[in-house]
Design an enzyme around this catalytic site. Structure first.
Site, PDB file in Angstrom:
ATOM      1  N   SER A   1       0.842  -1.069  -0.084  1.00  0.00           N
ATOM      2  CA  SER A   1       0.084  -0.031   0.041  1.00  0.00           C
ATOM      3  C   SER A   1       1.003   1.299  -0.004  1.00  0.00           C
ATOM      4  O   SER A   1       1.801   1.521  -1.004  1.00  0.00           O
ATOM      5  CB  SER A   1      -0.872  -0.084   1.239  1.00  0.00           C
ATOM      6  OG  SER A   1      -2.092   0.839   1.002  1.00  0.00           O
TER       7      SER A   1
ATOM      8  N   GLU B   1      -9.018  -6.185  -2.711  1.00  0.00           N
ATOM      9  CA  GLU B   1      -8.267  -4.710  -2.011  1.00  0.00           C
ATOM     10  C   GLU B   1      -9.373  -4.237  -1.039  1.00  0.00           C
ATOM     11  O   GLU B   1      -9.537  -4.613   0.077  1.00  0.00           O
ATOM     12  CB  GLU B   1      -8.042  -4.078  -3.167  1.00  0.00           C
ATOM     13  CG  GLU B   1      -6.949  -4.453  -4.196  1.00  0.00           C
ATOM     14  CD  GLU B   1      -5.521  -4.416  -3.280  1.00  0.00           C
ATOM     15  OE1 GLU B   1      -5.674  -3.757  -2.275  1.00  0.00           O
ATOM     16  OE2 GLU B   1      -4.610  -4.992  -4.003  1.00  0.00           O
TER      17      GLU B   1
ATOM     18  N   HIS C   1      -7.436  -6.004   1.273  1.00  0.00           N
ATOM     19  CA  HIS C   1      -6.159  -5.479   1.384  1.00  0.00           C
ATOM     20  C   HIS C   1      -5.291  -5.733   2.516  1.00  0.00           C
ATOM     21  O   HIS C   1      -5.778  -5.451   3.531  1.00  0.00           O
ATOM     22  CB  HIS C   1      -6.542  -3.712   1.264  1.00  0.00           C
ATOM     23  CG  HIS C   1      -5.275  -2.682   1.043  1.00  0.00           C
ATOM     24  ND1 HIS C   1      -4.824  -2.851  -0.210  1.00  0.00           N
ATOM     25  CD2 HIS C   1      -4.878  -1.782   1.882  1.00  0.00           C
ATOM     26  CE1 HIS C   1      -3.916  -1.764  -0.059  1.00  0.00           C
ATOM     27  NE2 HIS C   1      -4.087  -1.086   1.180  1.00  0.00           N
TER      28      HIS C   1
END
Length: 526
Positions: A213, A345, A442
């Site tokens: 990320s 995600e 995610h």
């Protein structure tokens, strides 16, 4: 194979786990067969007059410094995730003391012998450029990865948000670097690794930087920073390909609004060095809340680039240009990359017990809002590959397709530059936790890379399926750190990315390479 270490306990005390850095001697501890050092200063405090200034070398110390516990983390707003029971259960955040004396790093190593020359894996944490730390998730613990891969693992803290990325360059030469000091902190850590890591059994000529990320975005930024050139030799970007640096124009506009919120003008910038951080943070939060439209119920990464927020600045010197566009930075031409994303995600069933109750009409409505005038078309395109998927699962893939596309685009840019290759992956394994609602969310790939699926059972379920996949994924990252190629005996052949076939390693119960598996749907959705 991912498993619990031999039960040799923890040993700490006089003469145990010692290493000498250029600033002085440090003492860590031994957990089974891995030596661990935490909270080592790689640079000096950034408080007071040193706010917004480039990092300075860590001062030397006499005697042996105890480095057995994580150091302070950068001051930050941790957000609201901890107030959501399901989310907090899954992530199990580790909180810590905040301080502007936060430039610390942690090391896990199988041994400190100077001739070992093990590959070094340097982890950059996520949280955008605003939050997070080297240890805020249990998944970041490097002990298992160091043991399983016979590598040296390093993680670090650096300045975040306005302390790391407030562009005051319009207010005097003293502040010329202020918009990028958070990235210069990471460069200072890499310089420290170059100069000291041999004392921890590491090879300064085989350094891999990798992050997820916001950490992946930091990796991408470092690829385009002249000051970082030669300090790392492999790079990994996990679910972080969609972030872009700010322009000088937008960064200075944010600074002007921030100063106005504080009631300051350009002649009063010096006051920023003494105002309490909380005062600064509240002013920054007021500006960004006013200037940025809220996300429409999920993180739509298509809007990330247009938001006014603190992050690296293209200033023409520290960061000469946005690192990835149609091609990759020439200065990092010889640095191979691993690039990937997860299937679901930012759109999963976490905190949504009724997620799977979505019906066809709601799916069509959301798809139409996502791509006006083409909602039905994109639903049909995504459904064609997985006709039995539920409406919510289809919506998740539609809404997160820009994250996947950004990873493909970054791999294509790297391939077009020539030189070292890029290897693309897609993590599609679904967690069984909470009835499977979180899916491939995610951050889920992090414990697999770190061989921590058992340690992070609230994320992975901790079962045999997760452990088997973790063995394969962590071994691929270790092989890549050592050789620049993720190939190993227990994984199907993983070819470098090329824009014609678009090969992706699909990480699921049975990993394998698929050529452009979602090419048709992405062409319609993104």
């Amino acid at each position: 194979m991912e498993e619990a270490p031999a039960d040799d306990g923890v040993r700490a005390g006089q003469g145990i786990a010692l290493a000498r850095t250029r600033s002085g001697q440090v003492a860590g501890y031994v957990s089974s067969d891995i030596l661990t050092f935490k909270g080592i200063p790689y640079a000096d405090t950034t408080a007071g007059e040193h706010r917004f200034m480039p990092p300075r070398p860590a001062p030397a110390w006499e005697g042996v410094r105890s480095c057995r516990h994580y150091g302070p983390v950068a001051p930050q707003d941790k957000g609201t995730g901890r107030f959501n029971d399901e989310e907090a259960f899954i992530f199990q955040w580790n909180d810590s003391v905040e301080s502007e004396d936060c430039l610390r790093l942690n090391i896990w190593t199988p041994g400190t012998e100077g001739n070992a020359r093990r590959a070094v894996m340097v982890w950059l944490h996520g949280g955008g450029y605003a939050a997070g730390s080297s240890h805020d998730l249990p998944a970041f613990d490097g002990e298992n990865l160091a043991r399983q891969g016979d590598v040296v693992v390093v993680s670090l803290n650096h300045r975040l948000n306005l302390l790391g990325f407030l562009d005051l360059s319009a207010h005097g030469d003293r502040y010329a670097a202020s918009g990028n000091v958070g990235m210069l902190d990471i460069v200072a850590a890499l310089e420290w690794i170059r100069d000291n890591i041999a004392a921890f059994g590491g090879d300064p000529a085989r350094v891999m930087i990798f992050g997820q990320s916001g950490g992946g975005a930091k990796v991408s930024t470092l690829m385009g920073m002249p000051a970082a050139q030669g300090l790392f030799h492999r790079a990994g970007v996990m679910s972080g390909s969609f972030t872009r640096p700010a322009t000088r124009e937008s960064s200075r506009r944010l600074t002007d609004l921030f100063l106005a919120e504080l009631g300051l003008d350009g002649t009063q910038v010096e006051r920023l060095h003494t105002l309490p951080y909380l005062t600064l943070r509240q002013a920054a939060a007021a500006v960004t809340a006013r200037e940025n439209a809220p996300f429409p119920g999920f993180v739509d990464v298509r809007a990330v680039g247009g938001r006014l927020d603190f992050g690296p600045v293209v200033d023409g010197e520290i960061l000469p240009a946005a690192p990835f566009g149609s091609t990759a930075p020439a200065m990092s031409r010889d640095v191979p990359m691993i690039i990937g994303s997860t299937l679901n995600e930012f759109v999963s069933g976490i905190n949504q017990p009724d997620a799977q109750a979505m019906d066809e009409a709601e799916l069509q409505r959301r798809a139409e809002a996502f791509v006006p005038g083409r909602g039905g078309e994109i639903v049909a395109a995504v459904r064609a590959r997985t006709p039995d998927a539920s409406p919510f699962d289809l919506w998740s893939r539609i809404a997160t397709s820009p994250v996947r596309q950004s990873a493909i685009d970054q791999a294509a840019a790297k391939a077009s530059a020539g030189g070292a290759p890029a290897y693309l992956y897609w993590f599609t394994w679904q967690t069984p936790v909470l009835d499977g609602r979180p899916a491939a969310f995610h951050c889920l790939d992090i414990p697999f890379v770190f061989a921590n699926t058992a340690r992070c059972a609230s994320m992975t379920g901790g079962g045999a399926s997760a452990r088997r996949l973790s063995d394969r994924i962590s071994a691929a990252f270790v092989a890549f750190a050592k050789t620049g190629n993720p190939r190993h005996a227990d994984l199907p052949s993983w070819p470098p990315f090329n824009p014609t076939e678009m090969p992706s390693m699909v990480f699921d119960d049975q990993p394998g390479v698929a050529n452009g598996p979602d090419r048709d749907e992405l062409a319609r959705v993104v």
